[in-house]
Design a protein around this motif. Sequence first.
Motif, PDB file in Angstrom:
ATOM      1  N   ALA A  93       4.154  -2.465  -6.076  1.00  0.00           N
ATOM      2  CA  ALA A  93       3.187  -3.565  -5.958  1.00  0.00           C
ATOM      3  C   ALA A  93       1.784  -3.143  -6.374  1.00  0.00           C
ATOM      4  O   ALA A  93       0.835  -3.926  -6.243  1.00  0.00           O
ATOM      5  N   LYS A  94       1.662  -1.890  -6.872  1.00  0.00           N
ATOM      6  CA  LYS A  94       0.369  -1.343  -7.305  1.00  0.00           C
ATOM      7  C   LYS A  94      -0.654  -1.319  -6.168  1.00  0.00           C
ATOM      8  O   LYS A  94      -1.847  -1.570  -6.357  1.00  0.00           O
ATOM      9  N   MET A  95      -0.181  -1.005  -4.989  1.00  0.00           N
ATOM     10  CA  MET A  95      -1.060  -0.816  -3.827  1.00  0.00           C
ATOM     11  C   MET A  95      -1.025   0.672  -3.480  1.00  0.00           C
ATOM     12  O   MET A  95      -0.276   1.102  -2.602  1.00  0.00           O
ATOM     13  N   ILE A  96      -1.817   1.450  -4.175  1.00  0.00           N
ATOM     14  CA  ILE A  96      -1.778   2.899  -4.019  1.00  0.00           C
ATOM     15  C   ILE A  96      -2.904   3.408  -3.127  1.00  0.00           C
ATOM     16  O   ILE A  96      -2.713   4.300  -2.311  1.00  0.00           O
ATOM     17  N   THR A  97      -4.093   2.836  -3.277  1.00  0.00           N
ATOM     18  CA  THR A  97      -5.260   3.290  -2.517  1.00  0.00           C
ATOM     19  C   THR A  97      -5.637   2.256  -1.460  1.00  0.00           C
ATOM     20  O   THR A  97      -5.244   1.083  -1.554  1.00  0.00           O
TER      21      THR A  97
ATOM     22  N   ASN B 134      -8.381   0.835  -1.195  1.00  0.00           N
ATOM     23  CA  ASN B 134      -9.120  -0.214  -1.891  1.00  0.00           C
ATOM     24  C   ASN B 134      -8.163  -1.237  -2.511  1.00  0.00           C
ATOM     25  O   ASN B 134      -8.406  -2.451  -2.471  1.00  0.00           O
ATOM     26  N   ASP B 135      -7.052  -0.740  -3.083  1.00  0.00           N
ATOM     27  CA  ASP B 135      -6.031  -1.636  -3.639  1.00  0.00           C
ATOM     28  C   ASP B 135      -5.468  -2.554  -2.551  1.00  0.00           C
ATOM     29  O   ASP B 135      -5.300  -3.753  -2.747  1.00  0.00           O
ATOM     30  N   ILE B 136      -5.173  -1.945  -1.408  1.00  0.00           N
ATOM     31  CA  ILE B 136      -4.563  -2.690  -0.306  1.00  0.00           C
ATOM     32  C   ILE B 136      -5.542  -3.709   0.270  1.00  0.00           C
ATOM     33  O   ILE B 136      -5.166  -4.843   0.585  1.00  0.00           O
ATOM     34  N   ALA B 137      -6.808  -3.308   0.390  1.00  0.00           N
ATOM     35  CA  ALA B 137      -7.828  -4.209   0.939  1.00  0.00           C
ATOM     36  C   ALA B 137      -8.014  -5.448   0.056  1.00  0.00           C
ATOM     37  O   ALA B 137      -8.404  -6.513   0.543  1.00  0.00           O
ATOM     38  N   LYS B 138      -7.754  -5.313  -1.253  1.00  0.00           N
ATOM     39  CA  LYS B 138      -7.914  -6.428  -2.181  1.00  0.00           C
ATOM     40  C   LYS B 138      -6.637  -7.256  -2.338  1.00  0.00           C
ATOM     41  O   LYS B 138      -6.653  -8.299  -2.985  1.00  0.00           O
ATOM     42  N   ALA B 139      -5.536  -6.769  -1.764  1.00  0.00           N
ATOM     43  CA  ALA B 139      -4.249  -7.461  -1.911  1.00  0.00           C
ATOM     44  C   ALA B 139      -4.203  -8.698  -1.019  1.00  0.00           C
ATOM     45  O   ALA B 139      -4.961  -8.824  -0.057  1.00  0.00           O
TER      46      ALA B 139
ATOM     47  N   SER C 101       1.738 -10.580   0.214  1.00  0.00           N
ATOM     48  CA  SER C 101       2.418  -9.445  -0.422  1.00  0.00           C
ATOM     49  C   SER C 101       2.682  -8.333   0.581  1.00  0.00           C
ATOM     50  O   SER C 101       3.749  -7.718   0.583  1.00  0.00           O
ATOM     51  N   LEU C 102       1.708  -8.079   1.447  1.00  0.00           N
ATOM     52  CA  LEU C 102       1.881  -7.044   2.462  1.00  0.00           C
ATOM     53  C   LEU C 102       2.961  -7.445   3.472  1.00  0.00           C
ATOM     54  O   LEU C 102       3.767  -6.613   3.892  1.00  0.00           O
ATOM     55  N   GLN C 103       2.970  -8.699   3.854  1.00  0.00           N
ATOM     56  CA  GLN C 103       3.977  -9.177   4.798  1.00  0.00           C
ATOM     57  C   GLN C 103       5.381  -9.048   4.214  1.00  0.00           C
ATOM     58  O   GLN C 103       6.334  -8.726   4.925  1.00  0.00           O
ATOM     59  N   LYS C 104       5.494  -9.277   2.906  1.00  0.00           N
ATOM     60  CA  LYS C 104       6.795  -9.157   2.248  1.00  0.00           C
ATOM     61  C   LYS C 104       7.273  -7.714   2.259  1.00  0.00           C
ATOM     62  O   LYS C 104       8.464  -7.434   2.450  1.00  0.00           O
ATOM     63  N   ILE C 105       6.362  -6.772   2.056  1.00  0.00           N
ATOM     64  CA  ILE C 105       6.725  -5.352   2.015  1.00  0.00           C
ATOM     65  C   ILE C 105       7.105  -4.837   3.394  1.00  0.00           C
ATOM     66  O   ILE C 105       8.119  -4.159   3.571  1.00  0.00           O
ATOM     67  N   PHE C 106       6.280  -5.186   4.411  1.00  0.00           N
ATOM     68  CA  PHE C 106       6.496  -4.627   5.743  1.00  0.00           C
ATOM     69  C   PHE C 106       7.417  -5.478   6.614  1.00  0.00           C
ATOM     70  O   PHE C 106       7.929  -5.002   7.628  1.00  0.00           O
ATOM     71  N   GLY C 107       7.631  -6.736   6.209  1.00  0.00           N
ATOM     72  CA  GLY C 107       8.538  -7.588   6.957  1.00  0.00           C
ATOM     73  C   GLY C 107       8.086  -7.907   8.362  1.00  0.00           C
ATOM     74  O   GLY C 107       8.884  -8.300   9.207  1.00  0.00           O
TER      75      GLY C 107
ATOM     76  N   ARG D 107      -0.846  -6.841   8.961  1.00  0.00           N
ATOM     77  CA  ARG D 107      -2.258  -7.012   9.325  1.00  0.00           C
ATOM     78  C   ARG D 107      -2.881  -5.685   9.734  1.00  0.00           C
ATOM     79  O   ARG D 107      -4.039  -5.393   9.416  1.00  0.00           O
ATOM     80  N   GLN D 108      -2.105  -4.848  10.421  1.00  0.00           N
ATOM     81  CA  GLN D 108      -2.577  -3.531  10.842  1.00  0.00           C
ATOM     82  C   GLN D 108      -2.925  -2.665   9.636  1.00  0.00           C
ATOM     83  O   GLN D 108      -3.964  -1.997   9.607  1.00  0.00           O
ATOM     84  N   VAL D 109      -2.051  -2.687   8.622  1.00  0.00           N
ATOM     85  CA  VAL D 109      -2.294  -1.912   7.401  1.00  0.00           C
ATOM     86  C   VAL D 109      -3.490  -2.472   6.634  1.00  0.00           C
ATOM     87  O   VAL D 109      -4.341  -1.727   6.137  1.00  0.00           O
ATOM     88  N   PHE D 110      -3.565  -3.795   6.539  1.00  0.00           N
ATOM     89  CA  PHE D 110      -4.663  -4.454   5.824  1.00  0.00           C
ATOM     90  C   PHE D 110      -6.007  -4.121   6.466  1.00  0.00           C
ATOM     91  O   PHE D 110      -6.984  -3.767   5.769  1.00  0.00           O
ATOM     92  N   ASN D 111      -6.082  -4.206   7.787  1.00  0.00           N
ATOM     93  CA  ASN D 111      -7.337  -3.924   8.489  1.00  0.00           C
ATOM     94  C   ASN D 111      -7.739  -2.457   8.345  1.00  0.00           C
ATOM     95  O   ASN D 111      -8.922  -2.138   8.205  1.00  0.00           O
ATOM     96  N   ALA D 112      -6.734  -1.571   8.372  1.00  0.00           N
ATOM     97  CA  ALA D 112      -7.032  -0.143   8.199  1.00  0.00           C
ATOM     98  C   ALA D 112      -7.574   0.120   6.794  1.00  0.00           C
ATOM     99  O   ALA D 112      -8.507   0.919   6.611  1.00  0.00           O
ATOM    100  N   ALA D 113      -7.014  -0.559   5.794  1.00  0.00           N
ATOM    101  CA  ALA D 113      -7.476  -0.396   4.411  1.00  0.00           C
ATOM    102  C   ALA D 113      -8.928  -0.870   4.270  1.00  0.00           C
ATOM    103  O   ALA D 113      -9.752  -0.216   3.620  1.00  0.00           O
ATOM    104  N   LYS D 114      -9.251  -2.008   4.883  1.00  0.00           N
ATOM    105  CA  LYS D 114     -10.618  -2.522   4.825  1.00  0.00           C
ATOM    106  C   LYS D 114     -11.578  -1.561   5.524  1.00  0.00           C
ATOM    107  O   LYS D 114     -12.689  -1.310   5.032  1.00  0.00           O
ATOM    108  N   ARG D 115     -11.141  -1.028   6.650  1.00  0.00           N
ATOM    109  CA  ARG D 115     -11.988  -0.111   7.405  1.00  0.00           C
ATOM    110  C   ARG D 115     -12.265   1.176   6.622  1.00  0.00           C
ATOM    111  O   ARG D 115     -13.412   1.641   6.528  1.00  0.00           O
ATOM    112  N   VAL D 116     -11.195   1.746   6.038  1.00  0.00           N
ATOM    113  CA  VAL D 116     -11.352   2.991   5.278  1.00  0.00           C
ATOM    114  C   VAL D 116     -12.191   2.756   4.020  1.00  0.00           C
ATOM    115  O   VAL D 116     -13.065   3.557   3.681  1.00  0.00           O
ATOM    116  N   SER D 117     -11.943   1.650   3.323  1.00  0.00           N
ATOM    117  CA  SER D 117     -12.707   1.334   2.111  1.00  0.00           C
ATOM    118  C   SER D 117     -14.188   1.161   2.422  1.00  0.00           C
ATOM    119  O   SER D 117     -15.056   1.650   1.695  1.00  0.00           O
ATOM    120  N   LYS D 118     -14.462   0.467   3.506  1.00  0.00           N
ATOM    121  CA  LYS D 118     -15.859   0.233   3.899  1.00  0.00           C
ATOM    122  C   LYS D 118     -16.544   1.535   4.285  1.00  0.00           C
ATOM    123  O   LYS D 118     -17.689   1.789   3.914  1.00  0.00           O
TER     124      LYS D 118
END
Length: 383
Positions: A35-39, A41-46, A50-56, A62-73
Amino acid sequence: MASTQDLQTLLRFLSQDAKVPLAAAMSKVKDMQAAKMITPNDIAKADMESLQKIFGDDKLARQVFNAAKRVSKKRTNSDMSTASTSTIPASSAGKRSKTSFGAPMDPASFEASLALPSSDLSEEQLKEVVVFTNRAPLVLAFAVSVLKYTMPSQPLSSRLSLAQAVCSANSQSKAKYLGIQNGASAEDEGWGEGQPLVTVLNRQIRVMKRWGYTWKEESEVKEEDPASTQGTVQGDDAQETVAPEEPALWGVDLEALKNSNEPVTAGAMHASTSELPIYRPESTRAYMLKAFGSKPGAEGKPAKSLSAKKAAEEKERNLGMLLASLDLLCQSWNNTLSKEDLDKRAWSWYCAVRPEVESGAAGWGGKGDVKLADILKLRRQPG
């Protein structure tokens, strides 16, 4: 195409920053790469879909998305565009191993809350079932099932914790072998040295004794056959028998211990379990409940779309049928093999039925069929 270093960084982000259980994180790396979500920053912009489909799972996505936003910031604010997402600030190192699982409950209720699904299907019906999964959760299912016979005095919470410990240790070794994870692991560096060792699926893991944890009524303990409730805990220089009065065990999370940079001391045994570097049984159970789907439709086409509720119910039924098959397998050998031999044999059984995946890093996290008929064929034949 993502490099090995990119995959390693992604794996560390998922398991450390997003706090996804290591086995679950490893099973999602390939999907994230596709899904080209490697970093972060990639995940925070996704998009969340798409994330729900991957993690089911909406909560985990949401946990992964929030962590990506936090780390990117954090990286933007500190102007550290070249820093690794695996960096753990000293000020927060002690917090990484802490997980909140709500208010504590009494031991009996706690054990009941961890109950795993079962199945009433006959052996012939089980033989017709095929589940679709990757290898890590199958290791968990084998370990939890076998521990019921090799360490019968241990409560379900301990069996889940020990199963996760051996699964994570195997996953780390495999990741290092494939070049997905570089550098010495906490186990390689000697973290947990001095803690007792137990053998699960022919691999030694570090454990912590849960002193004072009583999960059975006194009358229930007295009715047990002492001969059937003995296991062996190995110390560094000697062996000690674990009799029924010995405590339950936790599997020690060596990576969390390393990140906390603190030894496991006697005083720590009285701390809240959310503060201890252990594998939590709730996380293991939740992962297992979501890990066993049904085989996709013919020619790789998706099976009929199910609602989230129906899909979850189907996976839970599949896990119940898998565990029922594994229980029948262990039962057939329990009175023939010693506990040590049963444990050793179980790993070869797992290798015989695990899903076929591509070789090398390409097969990392790959899924395949597990035929319950193949598991049942491994039972001891009478005569």
